[in-house]
Enzyme design. Structure first.
Site, PDB file in Angstrom:
ATOM      1  N   GLU A 180       0.838  -1.211   0.000  1.00 14.62           N
ATOM      2  CA  GLU A 180       0.000   0.000   0.000  1.00 14.62           C
ATOM      3  C   GLU A 180       0.869   1.255   0.000  1.00 14.62           C
ATOM      4  OE1 GLU A 180      -2.855  -0.221   3.196  1.00 14.62           O
ATOM      5  OE2 GLU A 180      -3.796  -1.995   2.356  1.00 14.62           O
ATOM      6  N   HIS A 199      -7.747   1.854   1.402  1.00 11.40           N
ATOM      7  CA  HIS A 199      -7.718   1.586   2.843  1.00 11.40           C
ATOM      8  C   HIS A 199      -8.559   2.613   3.627  1.00 11.40           C
ATOM      9  CE1 HIS A 199      -6.574  -0.461   6.379  1.00 11.40           C
ATOM     10  NE2 HIS A 199      -5.346  -0.787   6.066  1.00 11.40           N
TER      11      HIS A 199
END
Ligand code: 9EZ
Length: 234
Positions: A180, A199
């Site tokens: 990420e 997220h």
């Protein structure tokens, strides 16, 4: 480690964002089965593509919830509220707890074989990394929808891509990724049958307040009585 060496207690508030995160998993599922993101993008291009975006009803379908912790049990309750039959797997949950929650507690293989929709809600550890791998996909029905709003890597990204390509999966939704942010052109992000968010699971105004208040209360309680809650390094 740096904090521990300096006798600094590090605390979190793991229950302050459970509802918000559970709601996000359901948002992803509903977005996925009704093609909301692609239909929105289409309309913003002045198109009216009714046939292309035919969806799937969820009422009466079987919802497989993998992991029945703080978040998974709220997801299960929301699934029941949407009139789904909830089948759950969690090796740390008792049959008594499952009865109270009103869910069928079953072996993972049975859940995979029966579910129309699957959402994972486990921690990421050596037992759960790749829990949903090519072997797991093989056990699923054709045309399943899968959601991961828990931790990147619980669903094997390469195996998921293959499952999307083979039409084992009708669609997948991801809020979390192995890396990420994912690298540019990540094949899951790019895939037409994937809905994704960066997220955002815990990202609501309400959750940020709840987490901040909970941490503040924990700090006051430590200052007043020495009580330590939700410490990561004590
Ligand atoms: C693992 C789990 C749940 C699970 C739940 C918790 C440590 N741990 N592992 C696999 N608290 C479902 C599938």
């Amino acid at each position: 480690v740096a904090a521990t060496k300096r006798d600094i207690i590090v605390q979190n508030a793991p229950t302050g964002n459970t509802t918000t995160t559970a709601e996000h998993a359901i948002c992803l599922l509903l977005s996925l089965v009704r093609h909301i993101p692609a239909a929105t993008a289409s309309m913003k291009q002045d198109k009216w593509e009714k046939k292309k975006f035919q969806g799937t009803e969820i009422c009466g379908k079987t919802f497989g919830v993998i992991g029945l912790g703080n978040i998974g049990r709220i997801v299960a309750g929301l699934g029941k509220g949407l009139n789904m039959n909830v089948v759950a797997y969690d090796p740390f949950v008792s049959e008594t707890d499952a009865e109270v929650l009103g869910v069928e507690l079953r072996a993972l293989d049975e859940l995979l074989a029966r579910a129309d929709f699957i959402s994972v809600h486990t921690p990421l550890n050596d037992k759960t990394r790749g829990l949903i791998d090519s072997t797991a996909f093989e056990k699923m029905k054709d045309g399943v929808f899968l959601v991961n709003a828990a931790r990147g890597g619980i669903v094997d990204e390469i195996a998921c891509l293959a499952a999307l390509e083979s039409d084992k999966l009708a669609g997948a939704a991801f809020d979390v990724f192995v890396e990420e942010p994912p690298s540019a052109g990540h094949p899951l992000v790019a895939h037409p049958k994937v809905v994704c968010t960066p997220h955002l699971g815990a990202s609501t105004a309400e959750a940020q307040i709840k987490v901040a208040v909970m941490v503040a209360e924990q700090m006051v309680d430590y200052a007043v009585s020495g009580e330590v809650r939700n410490a990561l390094n004590v």
